[in-house]
Design an enzyme around this catalytic site. Structure first.
Site, short mmCIF file in Angstrom:
data_model
loop_
_atom_site.label_atom_id
_atom_site.label_comp_id
_atom_site.label_asym_id
_atom_site.label_seq_id
_atom_site.Cartn_x
_atom_site.Cartn_y
_atom_site.Cartn_z
N HIS A 74 0.84 -1.21 0.00
CA HIS A 74 0.00 0.00 0.00
C HIS A 74 0.87 1.25 0.00
CE1 HIS A 74 0.55 0.96 4.39
NE2 HIS A 74 0.95 -0.30 4.37
N CYS A 91 3.16 3.38 3.14
CA CYS A 91 3.55 2.27 4.03
C CYS A 91 4.66 2.74 4.97
CB CYS A 91 4.03 1.08 3.19
SG CYS A 91 4.49 -0.35 4.19
CO CO Z 1 2.64 -0.96 5.37
#
Ligand code: CO
Length: 209
Positions: free
Chosen positions: A98, A101
């Site tokens: 993602h 992060c």
């Molecule tokens: Co992460």
């Protein structure tokens, strides 16, 4: 214990709700698990595997660690992959990272974070492999986003290079490895288009004969 009573109460209500909608749901699950997907994701609490793809218990086999890293000497992750591929015979492995992060961000920082720096070293290596591309990006935000993507792509390769996945392919087992990235701000997943489904999709350096 008092403070967690709400979780136990939530659980009772949830189980009751599920039983109400599907009376045999838990009985069926107790007999076997037959997930078609192995999910390798980040431990981040905002990126829970089942919820973001709207799947029920029993549908996804899950491994999560900080920054969704697949290290070729990590017996924990390798054991999960082996069990998923050889016993559960999943058809897909999704490496889902993602944007924003924390693990990736920490790997870009020069300061020390303690023990975890040894784990984040693997992401620092990804930065080293792609330094030219990353340093050419003007602002830190863009660099950070791109490293999140490159880390996912690298981990997809690491999954494909395991003996487990290569043996499955050699035996003709249907198995596709994917790289997805999730944006916390809008809840949307994006396919990074790096899917691999056979030995021709990986570099010859790592291809085993
Ligand atoms: Co992460």
């Amino acid at each position: 214990m008092g403070k967690l009573d709400n979780l136990l109460n939530n659980n009772k209500r949830w189980a009751e709700r599920v039983r109400h909608a599907r009376p045999d749901f838990f009985l069926e699950l107790s007999l076997q698990q037959k997930p078609e997907i192995l999910w390798i994701g980040c431990s981040d609490s905002r990126v829970p595997a089942n919820e973001i793809v709207d799947k029920l218990p029993g549908e996804i086999f899950v491994h999560r660690n900080i920054a969704n890293v697949v290290v070729h000497t990590d017996l924990n992750c390798l054991s999960v992959i082996q069990y998923a591929v050889e016993v559960l015979r999943v058809k897909h492995i999704v490496v889902c990272g993602h944007y924003a992060c924390g693990g990736v961000k920490a790997a870009l920082e020069a300061r020390e974070h303690g023990l975890i720096d040894n784990w984040l070293r693997h992401i620092r290596d990804v930065y080293r492999f792609h330094r030219e591309e990353l340093d050419a990006l003007g602002n830190m935000e863009a660099r950070y986003d791109r490293l999140c993507e490159l880390n996912i792509i690298e981990q997809v390769s690491n999954v494909c290079h395991t003996t487990i996945v290569q043996n499955a392919w050699a035996a003709g087992q249907e198995l596709c490895v994917h790289g997805w990235v999730y944006r916390i701000e809008d809840g949307i997943l994006r396919d990074l288009q790096v899917s691999a489904s056979g030995k021709d999709d990986i570099s010859d350096i790592h291809r085993l004969r």
